[in-house]
Design an enzyme around this catalytic site. Structure first.
Site, PDB file in Angstrom:
ATOM      1  N   GLY A   4      59.435  37.930  42.111  1.00  0.00           N
ATOM      2  CA  GLY A   4      59.002  36.991  41.095  1.00  0.00           C
ATOM      3  C   GLY A   4      58.383  37.259  39.963  1.00  0.00           C
ATOM      4  O   GLY A   4      58.109  36.430  39.130  1.00  0.00           O
ATOM      5  N   HIS A  41      48.085  39.438  37.306  1.00  0.00           N
ATOM      6  CA  HIS A  41      47.362  38.103  36.989  1.00  0.00           C
ATOM      7  C   HIS A  41      47.556  37.288  38.428  1.00  0.00           C
ATOM      8  O   HIS A  41      48.422  37.592  39.129  1.00  0.00           O
ATOM      9  CB  HIS A  41      48.174  37.479  35.795  1.00  0.00           C
ATOM     10  CG  HIS A  41      49.601  37.426  35.830  1.00  0.00           C
ATOM     11  ND1 HIS A  41      50.544  38.518  35.489  1.00  0.00           N
ATOM     12  CD2 HIS A  41      50.465  36.234  36.471  1.00  0.00           C
ATOM     13  CE1 HIS A  41      51.750  38.129  35.912  1.00  0.00           C
ATOM     14  NE2 HIS A  41      51.512  36.998  36.326  1.00  0.00           N
TER      15      HIS A  41
HETATM   16  P1  5GP Z   1      54.675  36.168  36.687  1.00  0.00           P
HETATM   17  O1  5GP Z   1      56.006  35.716  37.135  1.00  0.00           O
HETATM   18  O2  5GP Z   1      54.745  37.646  36.213  1.00  0.00           O
HETATM   19  O3  5GP Z   1      53.797  35.777  38.225  1.00  0.00           O
HETATM   20  O4  5GP Z   1      54.005  34.921  35.765  1.00  0.00           O
HETATM   21  C1  5GP Z   1      53.916  35.025  34.265  1.00  0.00           C
HETATM   22  C2  5GP Z   1      53.532  33.729  33.856  1.00  0.00           C
HETATM   23  O5  5GP Z   1      53.107  34.078  32.497  1.00  0.00           O
HETATM   24  C3  5GP Z   1      54.647  32.962  33.949  1.00  0.00           C
HETATM   25  O6  5GP Z   1      54.228  31.654  34.716  1.00  0.00           O
HETATM   26  C4  5GP Z   1      54.724  32.477  32.487  1.00  0.00           C
HETATM   27  O7  5GP Z   1      54.856  31.240  32.046  1.00  0.00           O
HETATM   28  C5  5GP Z   1      53.390  33.039  31.645  1.00  0.00           C
HETATM   29  N1  5GP Z   1      53.685  33.393  30.362  1.00  0.00           N
HETATM   30  C6  5GP Z   1      54.534  34.448  29.686  1.00  0.00           C
HETATM   31  N2  5GP Z   1      54.387  34.835  28.569  1.00  0.00           N
HETATM   32  C7  5GP Z   1      53.045  34.051  28.288  1.00  0.00           C
HETATM   33  C8  5GP Z   1      52.513  33.752  27.049  1.00  0.00           C
HETATM   34  O8  5GP Z   1      52.730  34.507  25.977  1.00  0.00           O
HETATM   35  N3  5GP Z   1      51.216  33.125  27.012  1.00  0.00           N
HETATM   36  C9  5GP Z   1      51.026  32.426  28.248  1.00  0.00           C
HETATM   37  N4  5GP Z   1      49.937  31.705  28.105  1.00  0.00           N
HETATM   38  N5  5GP Z   1      51.676  32.529  29.472  1.00  0.00           N
HETATM   39  C10 5GP Z   1      52.592  33.097  29.511  1.00  0.00           C
END
Ligand code: 5GP
Ligand code: ZN
Length: 113
Positions: free
Chosen positions: A93, A100
């Protein structure tokens, strides 16, 4: 240390806007742009590496400070009970390939179980 194509590196560098809720040496916490819980924060080490499998690039002290920063960020956001999640790899996912941690409080909606 920094990837010019990485969204989170751009946020860390101030090249993309974000709502910063906590900042410490080498670490930043921002509001998720597409929140999937009442409180949805992202804790991001400033140093670029793709995912949790590479966590060994951090020193023992950096790792400890990162974990403490997650707890401090949740506390500052007023959360007493919350989830801390990491998605490691696209198949699990992950969509942004810069390590992060999701900090989720309140009602959660739309997150993988
Ligand atoms: P992952 O799925 O990689 O664990 O989570 C990535 C997260 O980053 C997602 O919840 C998505 O909404 C968030 N996200 C993606 N692009 C941006 C952005 O440009 N700014 C912020 N604040 N969050 C982002
Ligand atoms: Zn990055």
């Amino acid at each position: 240390m920094s990837d010019p194509n990485c969204i989170f590196c751009k946020i860390v560098a101030g090249e993309l806007p974000a709502t910063v809720v906590n900042r410490a040496d080498g670490l930043i916490a921002i509001e998720d742009i597409n929140p999937k819980a009442d409180v949805h924060l992202l804790v991001i080490p400033e140093r670029h590496f793709a995912d949790f499998r590479e966590v060994g690039v951090l020193s023992a002290d950096e790792s400890k400070r990162m974990l403490e920063f997650i707890a401090e960020t949740a506390q500052k956001a007023g959360l007493e009970e919350y989830r801390v999640l990491n998605f490691c790899g696209a198949g699990a996912g992950q969509t942004v390939f810069h390590l992060h941690w999701h900090v989720l409080g309140g009602t959660i909606r739309g997150m993988p179980a």
